[in-house]
Design a protein around this motif. Structure first.
Motif, PDB file in Angstrom:
ATOM      1  N   LEU A 143       0.754  -1.098  -0.014  1.00  0.00           N
ATOM      2  CA  LEU A 143       0.079  -0.029   0.067  1.00  0.00           C
ATOM      3  C   LEU A 143       0.774   1.184  -0.041  1.00  0.00           C
ATOM      4  O   LEU A 143       1.742   1.218   1.004  1.00  0.00           O
ATOM      5  N   VAL A 144       0.641   2.084  -0.948  1.00  0.00           N
ATOM      6  CA  VAL A 144       1.496   3.541  -0.996  1.00  0.00           C
ATOM      7  C   VAL A 144       0.509   4.516  -1.054  1.00  0.00           C
ATOM      8  O   VAL A 144      -0.579   4.407  -1.832  1.00  0.00           O
ATOM      9  N   ILE A 145       0.742   5.516  -0.279  1.00  0.00           N
ATOM     10  CA  ILE A 145      -0.050   6.572  -0.301  1.00  0.00           C
ATOM     11  C   ILE A 145       0.802   8.118  -0.470  1.00  0.00           C
ATOM     12  O   ILE A 145       1.750   8.292   0.214  1.00  0.00           O
ATOM     13  N   ARG A 146       0.292   8.851  -1.523  1.00  0.00           N
ATOM     14  CA  ARG A 146       0.963  10.219  -1.700  1.00  0.00           C
ATOM     15  C   ARG A 146      -0.047  11.107  -1.210  1.00  0.00           C
ATOM     16  O   ARG A 146      -1.179  11.196  -1.445  1.00  0.00           O
ATOM     17  N   LEU A 147       0.469  12.125  -0.284  1.00  0.00           N
ATOM     18  CA  LEU A 147      -0.110  13.019   0.422  1.00  0.00           C
ATOM     19  C   LEU A 147       0.141  14.573   0.048  1.00  0.00           C
ATOM     20  O   LEU A 147       1.840  14.536  -0.225  1.00  0.00           O
ATOM     21  N   TYR A 148      -0.433  15.514   0.038  1.00  0.00           N
ATOM     22  CA  TYR A 148      -0.222  16.929  -0.198  1.00  0.00           C
ATOM     23  C   TYR A 148      -0.832  17.740   0.937  1.00  0.00           C
ATOM     24  O   TYR A 148      -1.928  17.520   1.167  1.00  0.00           O
ATOM     25  N   SER A 149      -0.253  18.926   1.248  1.00  0.00           N
ATOM     26  CA  SER A 149      -0.768  19.804   2.106  1.00  0.00           C
ATOM     27  C   SER A 149      -0.161  21.024   1.841  1.00  0.00           C
ATOM     28  O   SER A 149       1.306  21.247   1.844  1.00  0.00           O
ATOM     29  N   PRO A 150      -0.768  22.181   1.649  1.00  0.00           N
ATOM     30  CA  PRO A 150       0.064  23.511   1.399  1.00  0.00           C
ATOM     31  C   PRO A 150       0.472  24.119   2.847  1.00  0.00           C
ATOM     32  O   PRO A 150       0.894  25.131   3.009  1.00  0.00           O
ATOM     33  N   THR A 151       0.219  23.420   3.837  1.00  0.00           N
ATOM     34  CA  THR A 151       0.366  23.768   5.451  1.00  0.00           C
ATOM     35  C   THR A 151       1.555  23.112   5.719  1.00  0.00           C
ATOM     36  O   THR A 151       1.885  21.885   5.076  1.00  0.00           O
ATOM     37  N   ARG A 152       2.195  23.294   7.092  1.00  0.00           N
ATOM     38  CA  ARG A 152       3.384  22.436   7.603  1.00  0.00           C
ATOM     39  C   ARG A 152       2.518  20.958   8.127  1.00  0.00           C
ATOM     40  O   ARG A 152       3.388  20.178   8.444  1.00  0.00           O
ATOM     41  N   LEU A 153       1.137  21.102   8.468  1.00  0.00           N
ATOM     42  CA  LEU A 153       0.661  19.610   8.695  1.00  0.00           C
ATOM     43  C   LEU A 153       0.397  18.579   7.606  1.00  0.00           C
ATOM     44  O   LEU A 153      -0.386  19.027   6.413  1.00  0.00           O
ATOM     45  N   ILE A 154       0.985  17.740   7.425  1.00  0.00           N
ATOM     46  CA  ILE A 154       0.944  16.418   6.605  1.00  0.00           C
ATOM     47  C   ILE A 154       0.891  15.188   6.915  1.00  0.00           C
ATOM     48  O   ILE A 154       1.797  14.931   8.038  1.00  0.00           O
ATOM     49  N   GLY A 155       0.009  14.267   6.523  1.00  0.00           N
ATOM     50  CA  GLY A 155       0.366  12.956   6.777  1.00  0.00           C
ATOM     51  C   GLY A 155      -0.946  12.422   7.318  1.00  0.00           C
ATOM     52  O   GLY A 155      -1.951  12.874   7.389  1.00  0.00           O
ATOM     53  N   LEU A 156      -0.686  11.002   8.106  1.00  0.00           N
ATOM     54  CA  LEU A 156      -1.930  10.503   8.545  1.00  0.00           C
ATOM     55  C   LEU A 156      -1.945  10.602  10.134  1.00  0.00           C
ATOM     56  O   LEU A 156      -1.191  10.956  10.742  1.00  0.00           O
ATOM     57  N   SER A 157      -3.425  10.433  10.789  1.00  0.00           N
ATOM     58  CA  SER A 157      -3.457  10.554  12.213  1.00  0.00           C
ATOM     59  C   SER A 157      -2.463   9.394  12.962  1.00  0.00           C
ATOM     60  O   SER A 157      -2.024   8.494  12.043  1.00  0.00           O
TER      61      SER A 157
END
Length: 222
Positions: A143-157
């Motif tokens: 399982l591969v997940i690509r994530l993006y966020s314009p803020t400093r908060l990024i990722g999974l809980s």
């Protein structure tokens, strides 16, 4: 650096529920690999980093899946792990909240995109739950997940909030879990209001006010 890598798998444990399920719902312990940046494209246009056997020495093991160290500016975050689970029909991978946009790949195949990548900071930001359908018997696949966020908060809980199960069983699990939180929250709120009333009746007993504060605080957290 050559050779096939075998990323750290998701170690799973059964999640007990009041109602017996025909198939298990399991939690992962957060054994992941990650990297920041943008993947090169293969000749057919697919992301190289989304491939299950990709290994260029750039993946780093981690149990921190929210803001792992090393991000520069607004780089995308890539996470991957091999799924370990009992035989599951119509499996779904669930995460309680995600920062922010994401797309999933399972065994090299795209699972869909949620959100708009490359948004600027003026765009309204929000967390969202993740539901990725993995199909039948996903054990051992990547399982591969690509994530993006314009803020400093990024990722999974937190990894304790990840679960994999059959679609129907996962819905039942989340329903029961939600009812439990509502019951606990209602109990704590009622207890807090009761102790406030006792405080006003017996103002010299400040312990009542102290307890009501903590009951209300725990209710909000629940």
């Amino acid at each position: 650096h050559t050779g096939q890598v075998d990323p750290l798998p998701m170690k799973c444990e059964r999640v007990g529920e009041p109602a017996p399920l025909s198939e298990p719902v399991v939690h992962s312990d957060g054994a992941w690999e990650y990297r920041y940046g943008e993947s090169p494209r293969l000749s057919d246009g697919r992301w190289a980093w989304a491939m299950p056997d990709h290994n260029d020495g750039g993946w780093q093991p981690t149990k921190i899946v929210h803001k792992p160290p090393g991000r520069k500016k607004d780089e995308p975050l890539w996470l991957r792990s091999r799924v370990l689970s009992p035989p599951i029909k119509d499996a779904v991978f669930y995460v309680r909240s995600v920062d922010e946009d994401y797309e999933g790949y399972f065994d090299g195949q795209p699972l869909g995109v949620v959100g708009r990548f490359k948004r600027d900071r003026s765009t309204l930001s929000s967390t969202k739950p993740m539901f990725l359908r993995l199909g039948d018997n996903p054990a051992g696949k990547m399982l591969v997940i690509r994530l993006y966020s314009p803020t400093r908060l990024i990722g999974l809980s937190d990894t304790g909030q990840h679960a994999t199960g059959g679609r129907a069983e996962l819905i039942n699990y989340l329903y029961v879990k939600g009812l439990r939180r509502i019951f606990i929250g209602t109990f704590l709120l009622t207890t807090g209001l009761f102790t406030v009333a006792l405080f006003f009746l017996r103002r010299q007993e400040t312990n009542y006010l102290y307890y009501s504060y903590h009951a209300h605080h725990d209710d909000v957290a629940a």
